[in-house]
Design a protein around this motif. Structure first.
Motif: not given
Length: 193
Positions: A113-123, A126-131
């Protein structure tokens, strides 16, 4: 001509599988038809059991897919910095949202995955990152694996049981032949001399 040949082949097969009234048959000769019936019934039972297990697993996994999709949301986060890396995963600090609700977290990304830019994150709720939530394809694959495991396990069990039974029957058959030869053998030797 071909029909007669087929009928004769079927008769030979039936005589081989079911010894019938052959005067030379032994009690151990009934093992083969019993083992055949056992193997066929076991195969049918294994197929039914594998189908039931796979369907149950699929229902459970699809319910999990629905729950996960209902309770998780995806946001686009901006990569802030790389925290550390291993051969398969890379830890990066990300941020999402606008001030004053801006959030920061450290997430694991694949090394490609690229180091810079944007990535999708699942929450989670409670708003915490998850799988990421499970997909329908993953649920189907898990159900197929469960069904295949039942089929393979059943097949191995039947093969082991039939092999053990055949060894036992063969030993009994050889012991009976040895006992009979002990009686008949001396009589044959007298006639041969």
């Amino acid at each position: 001509m071909g029909a007669d040949r087929n009928r004769d082949g079927l008769r030979r097969l039936l005589r081989r599988v079911f010894p019938g009234a052959n005067p030379l048959r032994r009690r151990t000769d009934y093992f083969e038809p019993i083992a055949l019936v056992f193997a066929v019934l076991s195969a049918v039972a294994a197929i039914v059991l594998a189908t039931v297990v796979a369907q149950g697993e699929l229902r459970g996994r699809l319910a999990q897919v629905e729950r996960e999709h209902a309770t998780r949301q995806q946001v686009v986060a901006t990569v802030v910095a790389e925290v550390g890396s291993t051969t398969a995963q890379r830890s990066v600090a990300v941020r999402w949202g606008e001030p004053p609700d801006e959030r920061f977290a450290v997430v694991e990304l694949p090394t490609r995955a690229p180091v810079a830019g944007t990535v999708p994150v699942w929450l989670d709720q409670g708003g915490q990152p998850t799988s990421p939530p499970m997909t329908s394809a993953q649920a189907t694959q898990a159900a197929g694996l469960a069904g295949a495991a039942v089929l393979i396990g059943s097949a191995l069990t039947v093969v082991v049981l039939v092999t053990i039974a055949r060894l036992w029957v063969t030993r009994r058959r050889l012991a009976a032949w040895a006992a009979e030869w002990a009686i008949v053998g001396p009589q044959w030797r007298r006639h041969a001399s």
